[in-house]
Write an enzyme that holds these catalytic residues in place. Structure first.
Site, short mmCIF file in Angstrom:
data_model
loop_
_atom_site.label_atom_id
_atom_site.label_comp_id
_atom_site.label_asym_id
_atom_site.label_seq_id
_atom_site.Cartn_x
_atom_site.Cartn_y
_atom_site.Cartn_z
N ARG A 185 36.24 68.45 -32.59
CA ARG A 185 35.21 67.87 -33.48
C ARG A 185 33.86 67.68 -32.80
NH1 ARG A 185 39.93 65.35 -34.92
NH2 ARG A 185 40.71 66.16 -36.88
N LYS A 229 20.78 75.80 -34.06
CA LYS A 229 21.49 76.69 -34.99
C LYS A 229 22.51 77.48 -34.20
CE LYS A 229 18.22 77.64 -38.72
NZ LYS A 229 17.52 78.74 -39.44
N GLU A 261 9.87 87.92 -31.06
CA GLU A 261 10.04 86.53 -31.47
C GLU A 261 8.96 85.65 -30.82
OE1 GLU A 261 12.30 85.65 -33.77
OE2 GLU A 261 14.19 86.72 -33.46
N LYS A 309 8.43 75.57 -31.09
CA LYS A 309 9.71 75.47 -31.79
C LYS A 309 10.20 74.03 -31.79
CE LYS A 309 14.10 77.29 -32.95
NZ LYS A 309 14.99 78.44 -32.98
N GLU A 321 16.02 72.63 -41.70
CA GLU A 321 15.34 73.68 -42.46
C GLU A 321 15.29 73.38 -43.96
OE1 GLU A 321 15.95 77.76 -41.10
OE2 GLU A 321 15.62 78.46 -43.13
N ARG A 354 10.63 74.51 -41.17
CA ARG A 354 11.37 75.33 -40.21
C ARG A 354 11.56 76.76 -40.71
NH1 ARG A 354 16.74 73.81 -36.50
NH2 ARG A 354 16.87 75.87 -35.53
N ASN A 374 11.34 82.06 -39.93
CA ASN A 374 11.93 83.28 -40.49
C ASN A 374 10.87 84.34 -40.79
OD1 ASN A 374 14.49 82.13 -40.47
ND2 ASN A 374 14.18 81.17 -42.47
N HIS A 387 11.81 87.96 -41.01
CA HIS A 387 13.27 88.05 -40.95
C HIS A 387 13.93 88.52 -42.24
CE1 HIS A 387 12.83 86.25 -37.04
NE2 HIS A 387 14.14 86.25 -36.85
N HIS A 434 16.13 91.47 -41.44
CA HIS A 434 17.59 91.49 -41.59
C HIS A 434 18.04 92.68 -42.43
CE1 HIS A 434 18.27 86.93 -40.61
NE2 HIS A 434 18.16 87.67 -39.52
N HIS A 480 17.93 93.13 -32.86
CA HIS A 480 17.42 92.07 -33.73
C HIS A 480 15.89 91.91 -33.60
CE1 HIS A 480 17.12 88.36 -36.00
NE2 HIS A 480 16.51 87.82 -34.96
#
Ligand SMILES: NC(=O)c1ccc[n+]([C@@H]2O[C@H](COP(=O)([O-])OP(=O)(O)OC[C@H]3O[C@@H](n4cnc5c(N)ncnc54)[C@H](O)[C@@H]3O)[C@@H](O)[C@H]2O)c1
Ligand SMILES: [Zn+2]
Length: 376
Positions: free
Chosen positions: A131, A153, A195, A236, A246, A250, A254, A257, A261, A275
């Site tokens: 946990r 993330k 990035e 960041k 987000e 935030r 992206n 992206h 993607h 990527h």
């Protein structure tokens, strides 16, 4: 605004202000040697398990193990194959079992030693084991040092798409040793650079202009490298502190992206398009599409494409070898991405360099027309 470049020997510390989950990002050349003492100071008596990939382990696992041993920290090591395919259910299960085999307990620590793939996988394993175990991120790729190791993330890919299974799980410490990047392949460094440039393009025009004149020194491992990484981490950290989950700002991260993607998926998440390379293509698309919508002048989009091409990144779909796709296929992939609401698409658009914004109601018909034109 920009400060003078930092001396390479001075570590820079950036605080991620998240209340009880606050942590530090330490950036500098040669920091890996201090990993053990930093962890011992945060968690006296803890054992550690390092998760890494085969390529990173060849270069840097011994250094990390020695740093922990020197601080009296017992350490187990788990090494997985490199590549995006490692962010999978089967690999997650294997890593969890290996961590349990190593008797990693609630008070111990998982160390993610690698690029974004390892950071996401090991971070997610730490989030769900017992946990929630503490994780220390030791990013070894440029992409991981400027982006993925910060902000919590974590996750894996599903056959339905990228990063669809995951959790927010903030690290307790990020140690970004910029010397580790010396062993990174040029192509991977370039991919991470996309990035890095993103931070200037989304909200800091001064930083983008600085990169235009200093990128070569960053590639060569000069003081510009530390400086650029520190600026990106500060950017960041500030965004994450204001919008950890987000719900708003935030999403600016992206930028490039949604298009990116789709290209990444069209190339089958393969070596044909990394990527960061997909992000480069996606950023150019976001600027060109914004231009088409009348949000900014053609010059700005051209300036962005010019810089990304100058560092050797793909800026046009035809730069991707043997990419067989069409506008309908790309629209299908965009629709599968998670940012679709009631027939409207959410894109990060821009009014200029450093002026990105969240556009929640983009008309898919316009996106399709734009892509059809790009593919001609
Ligand atoms: N969690 C987030 O916020 C976030 C943000 C951006 C990207 N990501 C994810 O990050 C991943 C991409 O990260 P990446 O580009 O770092 O990929 P990666 O982890 O696959 O690393 C790229 C390649 O470089 C090698 N490598 C890494 N460090 C090295 C070193 N120091 N020396 C030699 N080789 C080294 C790796 O073995 C790999 O082959 C994607 O899965 C993406 O979804 C996550
Ligand atoms: Zn990215």
């Amino acid at each position: 605004m920009m400060t003078a470049p930092l001396r390479a020997t001075d570590p820079t510390t950036v605080n991620v202000a998240l209340g009880s989950r606050a942590y530090e990002i330490v950036i500098g050349r040669g920091l890996l040697a201090s990993l053990g003492t930093r962890i011992a100071a945060l968690k006296p008596g803890a054992s550690a398990a390092i998760v890494s990939d085969e390529t990173v382990a060849t270069h840097h696992l011994a250094g990390a193990q020695a740093a922990l041993a020197a601080a009296g920290i017992p350490v187990a090591s788990i090494v997985v194959p490199p590549g995006e395919g490692t962010k999978s259910w089967s690999r997650l299960e294997a890593v969890c079992d290996r961590l349990l085999d190593a008797r990693i307990e609630r008070n111990d620590v998982v160390i993610a030693l690698g690029g974004g793939v390892i950071g996401d996988l090991a971070g997610f394993a730490a989030a769900i084991l017992r946990r929630g175990l503490d994780v220390v991120q030791v990013p070894t790729s440029l992409l991981a040092q400027v982006d993925s190791s910060v902000g919590g993330k974590t996750g894996i890919n599903s056959r339905h798409g990228k990063n669809l299974v995951g959790a927010f799980h903030q690290p307790i410490l990020v140690v970004a040793d910029t010397a580790l990047l010396d062993t990174l392949a040029q192509r991977d460094f370039r991919a991470g650079y996309a990035e890095l440039a993103k931070f200037g393009l989304l909200g800091d025009a001064g930083f983008f202009a600085w990169l235009e004149s200093n990128w070569q020194d960053a590639f060569a491992g000069g003081p510009a490298r530390e400086h650029a990484i520190a600026i990106a981490c500060r950017g960041k950290a500030a965004i994450v502190a204001r919008d950890e989950r987000e719900t708003g700002e935030r999403a600016l991260l992206n930028l490039g992206h949604t298009f990116g993607h789709a290209f990444e998926a069209a190339a089958g998440f393969s070596h044909r398009l990394l990527h960061g390379e997909a992000v480069s293509l996606g950023i150019v698309c976001a600027f060109e599409f914004s231009t088409r919508l009348g949000l900014l002048s053609t010059n700005e989009a051209g300036r962005v494409a010019h810089h990304l091409a100058a560092v050797g990144l793909p800026t046009h779909i035809r730069d991707v070898p043997a990419l067989q796709t069409n506008a309908d296929a790309l629209m299908e992939l965009i629709a599968q991405d998670k940012k679709v609401k009631r027939g409207k698409l959410t894109f990060i658009l821009t009014r200029g360099i450093g002026q990105a914004f969240v556009a929640p109601d983009v008309d898919p018909v316009q996106v399709r027309a734009f892509l059809a034109e790009k593919l001609r």
